[in-house]
Each structure stands twice: as structure tokens, then as C-alpha cells.
Scaffold this motif. Structure first.
Motif, mmCIF file in Angstrom:
data_model
loop_
_atom_site.group_PDB
_atom_site.id
_atom_site.type_symbol
_atom_site.label_atom_id
_atom_site.label_comp_id
_atom_site.label_asym_id
_atom_site.label_seq_id
_atom_site.Cartn_x
_atom_site.Cartn_y
_atom_site.Cartn_z
ATOM 1 N N THR A 102 -16.927 -1.669 81.892
ATOM 2 C CA THR A 102 -16.844 -2.003 83.554
ATOM 3 C C THR A 102 -17.433 -3.425 83.844
ATOM 4 O OG1 THR A 102 -18.895 -1.211 83.930
ATOM 5 C CG2 THR A 102 -16.984 0.556 84.084
ATOM 6 N N ARG A 103 -18.216 -3.857 83.206
ATOM 7 C CA ARG A 103 -18.838 -5.188 83.540
ATOM 8 C C ARG A 103 -19.519 -5.907 82.360
ATOM 9 N NH1 ARG A 103 -16.755 -3.321 87.549
ATOM 10 N NH2 ARG A 103 -17.327 -3.412 89.536
ATOM 11 N N LEU A 104 -19.618 -7.028 82.174
ATOM 12 C CA LEU A 104 -20.480 -7.824 81.202
ATOM 13 C C LEU A 104 -21.652 -8.484 82.158
ATOM 14 C CD1 LEU A 104 -21.688 -8.970 78.563
ATOM 15 C CD2 LEU A 104 -20.030 -10.932 79.121
ATOM 16 N N LEU A 105 -22.743 -8.187 82.007
ATOM 17 C CA LEU A 105 -23.882 -9.022 82.533
ATOM 18 C C LEU A 105 -24.471 -10.210 81.678
ATOM 19 C CD1 LEU A 105 -25.911 -9.063 84.854
ATOM 20 C CD2 LEU A 105 -27.418 -7.467 83.701
ATOM 21 N N THR A 106 -24.541 -11.082 81.888
ATOM 22 C CA THR A 106 -24.768 -12.267 80.975
ATOM 23 C C THR A 106 -25.544 -13.476 81.602
ATOM 24 O OG1 THR A 106 -23.967 -13.656 78.954
ATOM 25 C CG2 THR A 106 -22.496 -13.718 80.877
ATOM 26 N N ARG A 107 -25.874 -14.555 80.878
ATOM 27 C CA ARG A 107 -26.440 -15.628 81.412
ATOM 28 C C ARG A 107 -25.493 -16.287 81.987
ATOM 29 N NH1 ARG A 107 -31.666 -17.240 77.501
ATOM 30 N NH2 ARG A 107 -33.268 -16.410 78.463
ATOM 31 N N ALA B 61 -32.265 -5.556 91.657
ATOM 32 C CA ALA B 61 -31.758 -4.462 92.022
ATOM 33 C C ALA B 61 -30.435 -4.561 92.818
ATOM 34 C CB ALA B 61 -32.849 -3.547 92.799
ATOM 35 N N GLY B 62 -29.645 -3.498 92.566
ATOM 36 C CA GLY B 62 -28.502 -3.396 93.361
ATOM 37 C C GLY B 62 -27.324 -4.221 92.815
ATOM 38 N N LEU B 63 -27.130 -4.491 91.694
ATOM 39 C CA LEU B 63 -26.091 -5.074 90.949
ATOM 40 C C LEU B 63 -24.949 -4.171 90.909
ATOM 41 C CD1 LEU B 63 -27.315 -7.457 87.905
ATOM 42 C CD2 LEU B 63 -25.981 -8.269 89.935
ATOM 43 N N ASP B 64 -23.869 -4.605 90.996
ATOM 44 C CA ASP B 64 -22.591 -3.602 90.920
ATOM 45 C C ASP B 64 -22.336 -3.769 89.510
ATOM 46 O OD1 ASP B 64 -20.579 -1.986 91.149
ATOM 47 O OD2 ASP B 64 -19.376 -3.249 92.103
ATOM 48 N N LEU B 65 -22.782 -2.861 88.522
ATOM 49 C CA LEU B 65 -22.308 -2.861 87.290
ATOM 50 C C LEU B 65 -21.195 -1.731 86.896
ATOM 51 C CD1 LEU B 65 -26.027 -3.131 85.697
ATOM 52 C CD2 LEU B 65 -24.085 -4.914 85.519
#
Length: 267
Positions: A27-32, A67-71
Motif C-alpha cells: 500500500t505504501r513505502l515509508l522511506t528516508r 503517529a497518524g501516518l496514512d500507511l
């Protein structure tokens, strides 16, 4: 097929992301965030972001995750991401961390490199719950594999990515995951590789020098003075007479090349 988000930055995380994307909905990539890199110090995307963009996966790059990131998913796979995930975000959903070692041995920043440097003949992959303490969460799955005498860090990372994807396939299909606490008395830390770790002390036995070259290749590189010139050594072996034999070197400001080509250039 599971619906998951992935938090990854480095090449190992990019490899795991690509393997997971072949079998699951990401669904998402969380990255630097993008950062300067290379000789020109130009702004560059992290390896995991380049994979995500090629595969059409939405990318989030906060300076600090909060907190609250839409992942977009209830489960997040964390692999070579970098920043610590804050407790408030951990409390919102399940985070499964991929670590390329047999935890609790080699918690920390450089588990593959430290395992090779230590002469370990076996390593593995551990999937554990992400907690606020570094690599300390209870274990969900673990699998060992051998480190071959010629394996460098790149080979070990590639094998670890393959094992990690398979372990995650099994875990994500389970209705309930059982976690087992780590044995704190067995903890060994894998400190980040520093400049001093890169130096090849040519007075040491060839076996130790070759091990250091393997541990730092193909991504960091061991440093030495050969024939009075500073070089990075990318491949080496123990010669028939027991001596240290560089096979591939890179002079400062130059390209990688086999050692014979480099020696011809010195004449």
C-alpha cells in the motif's frame, strides 16, 4: 496475498520490497528523504524508493515518522529502514522487523558485516516485532543459512532477502502470529562500520585481511596502501604461499579494476 506497507531505505530493504511486491499488495513505502550522494553529491533517491517508483507504489518520506501516518495497511514490514519508529506509531498497527542475523546475535547497524568479520560460518534472518529498543522485539520466525568461505556481504544480503521474503509469506498467511522473547544473556551488538574498520593492516594474517575485504564488499570497501598508493580493495584471496593477494582494487579518484591492470598503470 496480504495487504501490507513496507518501511525500507537501503539496498537490502529494496530487495525485500521487490520480492514482497511480487506476491503481496504493497500500500505504501515509508522511506528516508532523498539525500546527496555520489561523487557530485547530487540529491538522490534511496534504493527502496527507486524500486517503489518503478513498481508504482506510493512513497512517504517524512524527516521523522510520527503517529497518524496514512500507511494504508494494518501490518508494516520494516527492513533496513534506518530511523527508529516512534512508540506512538508502533501502537497504531503491527510492525514486523526483518533483521539479517540470528538474533539476539548481532543486534544493530551492521549485522552481516560483523558476522563475516567475526568469522561466523552461519547467519540467518530473524523476523521480530518492532519495539522501541533496537532489534529487541520478540521473535516470530527465524531461519539459519551458512556463510560460504568466498561469500562477501553482498552475497549474504541477497540470500537473506530471499529467506526473509519466504518467512514473511508464511507469517502473513497465518491468522495469528506467536512471538517468543529473545534471550537477553545472548545479546551481541553489531556496531556501525567506521573508518577504522576499513583499514587493512597488512601485518596481519592473510586470512583475516581477506575476511575484512569480504565483509566490506561490494558496498563499503577496505582500504590499504599498496605499492605506496592508497586504494580500496574490493576482492582478494589468500595466495598459495599464504600471502594476501588483492584481486580487484580502486585507486582514489579512479574506477574499479583488476589488480593486474592497476599494476600496469603504475609502470
Amino acid at each position: 496475498m496480504a495487504r501490507i506497507a513496507v518501511a525500507a531505505t537501503a539496498p537490502f530493504g529494496a530487495d525485500v520490497l521487490e520480492r514482497l511486491a511480487a506476491r503481496h499488495e504493497i500500500t505504501r513505502l515509508l522511506t528516508r528523504p532523498d539525500a546527496p550522494g555520489g561523487r557530485g553529491r547530487k540529491l538522490a533517491a534511496p534504493p527502496a524508493k527507486r524500486v517503489a517508483e518503478r513498481l508504482g507504489i506510493p512513497v512517504l518520506q517524512p524527516d521523522r515518522p510520527a503517529a497518524g501516518l496514512d500507511l494504508g495497511a494494518d501490518t508494516v514490514v520494516v527492513c533496513a529502514y534506518g530511523p527508529l519508529v516512534p512508540e506512538q506509531l508502533l501502537a497504531e498497527r503491527r510492525f514486523l522487523n526483518v533483521h539479517p542475523s540470528l538474533l539476539p546475535r548481532w543486534r544493530g547497524a551492521a549485522p552481516v558485516e560483523r558476522a563475516i568479520l567475526a568469522g561466523d560460518t552461519e547467519t540467518g534472518v530473524t523476523i521480530h516485532e518492532t519495539v522501541k529498543e533496537l532489534d529487541a522485539g520478540p521473535v516470530a520466525a527465524r531461519e539459519a543459512f551458512p556463510i560460504g568461505p568466498d561469500d562477501d556481504a553482498g552475497a549474504v544480503f541477497a540470500r537473506a532477502a530471499e529467506v526473509a521474503a519466504r518467512l514473511l509469506d508464511d507469517l502473513l498467511a497465518r491468522p495469528r502470529i506467536v512471538f517468543t522473547p529473545q534471550r537477553e544473556e545472548d545479546v551481541v551488538y553489531a556496531e556501525k562500520i567506521g573508518a577504522e574498520d576499513r583499514v587493512l593492516d597488512l601485518s596481519l594474517p592473510a586470512e583475516l585481511l581477506v575476511r575484512r575485504v569480504r565483509a566490506l564488499s561490494p558496498h563499503i570497501g577496505a582500504r590499504a596502501q599498496l605499492h605506496g598508493r592508497p586504494v580500496t580493495v574490493w576482492r582478494a584471496r589468500v595466495g598459495e604461499d599464504g600471502s594476501f593477494e588483492p584481486l580487484e582494487v580502486q585507486p582514489d579518484g579512479g574506477r574499479r579494476m583488476d589488480v593486474e591492470s592497476w599494476l600496469r598503470g603504475l609502470r
